[in-house]
Design an enzyme around this catalytic site. Structure first.
Site, PDB file in Angstrom:
ATOM      1  CB  CYS A  64      -9.076 -22.778 -49.152  1.00  0.00           C
ATOM      2  SG  CYS A  64      -9.191 -23.532 -50.793  1.00  0.00           S
ATOM      3  CG  HIS A  90      -8.900 -19.577 -52.625  1.00  0.00           C
ATOM      4  ND1 HIS A  90      -8.295 -20.377 -51.679  1.00  0.00           N
ATOM      5  CD2 HIS A  90      -9.100 -18.373 -52.029  1.00  0.00           C
ATOM      6  CE1 HIS A  90      -8.120 -19.680 -50.559  1.00  0.00           C
ATOM      7  NE2 HIS A  90      -8.610 -18.463 -50.746  1.00  0.00           N
TER       8      HIS A  90
END
Length: 483
Positions: free
Chosen positions: A113, A431
């Site tokens: 990510c 994330h």
């Protein structure tokens, strides 16, 4: 995830999913798809009253299987057109992508990510895409190593695929080349690839592109990356003890927003970032001494990148820890007061014109200084332009990668076009997500292959203060004037 049922008029919608990591506005968008009732008309009863768009799910006490009551009127049903409808899915994939108004998402290949969010932010810069397209014609020059050339080509091909695809793209080729060029992104833990720092990925990729897209020995085609992202700094370095003083110049691809207990706003953090202390040898004292380095911006880029210095090395846990403090940032950023005196003088005239143009929109009269001059004929524009080094107006590259007929002037005013956020407590975990403004003015949240429309007023709420997504890198686009 929580599953609830929703009662609306005579209908009951069962097993409606609530993603409690997303604000209630996203849930309302789901209900809009089911009922046709726009989010602003929806009245949903929860504990304590009506459900607000930005409420915290954890405080509402919504439980699995709970029945929620919704009131609101659906939009009128649009009459069928006289001519047959051509459905988007029946169009060629490239035309479908154009109709969507945004690029495709990227599959997460296993803790990638950080890479996906970096790519989506940089992909939003049309001039960079144009330069990459032109790179295919020139090929690798002798002063660019093979791995840099391969990574540049992989970036070009991936950006092209994002523009043409409707479905999410798997960036496998790019990821393989990135790991070959920079082995740190291929680190393994328990036979799995590790999460990495998005800022490091951003920096390394831009550095590679700056090497590849620079035309050696050509004044007509300067360093594209520097023209687009380069910030020229002039610094005064002085020693408090001895009184020694010197000046330095350097070019960087981003400004740092340093975070301390005194910093509540981006502007304050930038001022802290432009002032630092360093220890070096003092010739007059014959020993090491502390010097104070105070920097000012002496040349502005077309795109201003700002990194929030949220991570620091924590010896106790042997990892990068995160500063969670809330630091507000604006949709419109003015860096005039951070510039050198020379650059401020060059910015004064275009800034005056910019104020007059904005004043006209509000029905105000132009300022006296500009009312009698030719400058009055110059109108504010979204024309593509950039400043090179000294801060002078420049013939920056256009979207087609060629020189525009007219030069442009920078104003020192920038508009937010992309935000890279991080959720979690460490740079090497959590994330990363990209929030990108589209040409239509709408914002899209790119969480890997998941694309979620967002409201502009919610973008500045990613300022920190908790465990929610918070800004790590902001990308601002210059507001320019044609000469």
């Amino acid at each position: 995830m929580i599953n609830v049922s929703v009662k609306w008029q005579k209908e009951l919608f069962k097993a409606v999913e609530i993603d409690t990591t997303q604000p209630p506005y996203v849930f309302k968008c789901q209900l809009y798809d089911l009922t046709g009732v726009p989010p602003e008309r929806q009245k949903i009863m929860v504990k304590g009253g009506l459900l607000k768009d930005d409420a915290d799910w954890s405080t509402l006490g919504v439980k699995e299987g709970q029945k929620l009551m919704m009131m609101g009127t659906a939009d009128e049903i649009v009459k069928a057109p006289e001519k047959g409808t051509v459905f988007v899915e029946d169009l060629p994939e490239e035309e479908q992508a154009i109709n969507l108004g945004h690029s495709a998402g990227l599959f997460n290949l296993g803790h990638t990510c950080y890479m996906n969010s970096t790519l989506q932010c940089l992909h939003s810069v049309p001039e960079l895409k144009s330069a990459l397209i032109n790179y295919s014609h020139s090929g690798r020059s002798n002063d660019v190593d093979q791995t840099s050339h391969t990574l540049t080509v992989a970036t070009r091909d991936l950006f092209n695929e994002l523009d043409k695809s409707v479905k999410p793209v798997a960036p496998m080729q790019f990821w393989m080349v990135l790991r070959k060029k920079y082995p740190q992104f291929g680190q393994l833990h328990n036979n799995s690839f590790m999460q990495q720092d998005a800022e490091e990925c951003w920096t390394q990729l831009l550095y590679t592109l700056s090497q590849s897209l620079r035309s050696s020995g050509s004044s007509e085609n300067p360093d594209t990356v520097k023209a687009l992202f380069g910030v020229d700094l002039v610094s005064r370095v002085h020693c408090v003890e001895s009184g020694e003083e010197s000046s330095e110049t350097e070019s960087v691809h981003s400004l740092k927003c340093h975070i301390s207990h005194e910093v509540n706003h981006l502007h304050e953090g930038l001022k802290h970032g432009l002032k630092s202390e360093l220890e070096k040898n003092s010739p007059s004292l014959g020993r090491s001494a502390v010097y104070v380095k105070e920097s000012r911006i002496n040349g502005l880029p077309r795109y201003l990148t700002i990194q929030f210095v949220r991570f620091f090395w924590k010896r106790e846990s042997n990892q990068k820890a995160k500063i969670l403090r809330k630091v507000d940032y604006p949709l419109e950023l003015d860096v005039y007061d951070l510039c050198s005196e020379d650059l401020r003088k060059k910015l004064e005239a275009p800034r005056r014109i910019l104020r007059d143009e904005e004043g006209k929109k509000l029905g105000l009269k132009p300022s006296e200084k500009s009312s009698g001059s030719k400058d009055n004929d110059i109108k504010m524009s979204d024309a593509e332009g950039a400043s090179i080094g000294s801060g002078e107006p420049s013939n920056a590259m256009s979207d087609e990668g060629v020189q525009p007929e007219k030069e442009t002037q920078l104003t020192g005013v920038y508009d937010l076009v992309a935000v890279l956020t991080h959720k979690g407590r460490s740079a090497d975990s959590g994330h990363y997500v990209a929030w990108v403004k589209q040409e239509s003015g709408k914002w899209i949240e790119y969480a890997d292959d998941s694309l979620i429309p967002q409201r502009e007023e919610d973008i500045t709420k990613l300022s920190g203060g908790g465990d929610w997504h918070m800004a790590y890198i902001c990308l601002y686009k210059a507001r320019v004037l044609p000469m």
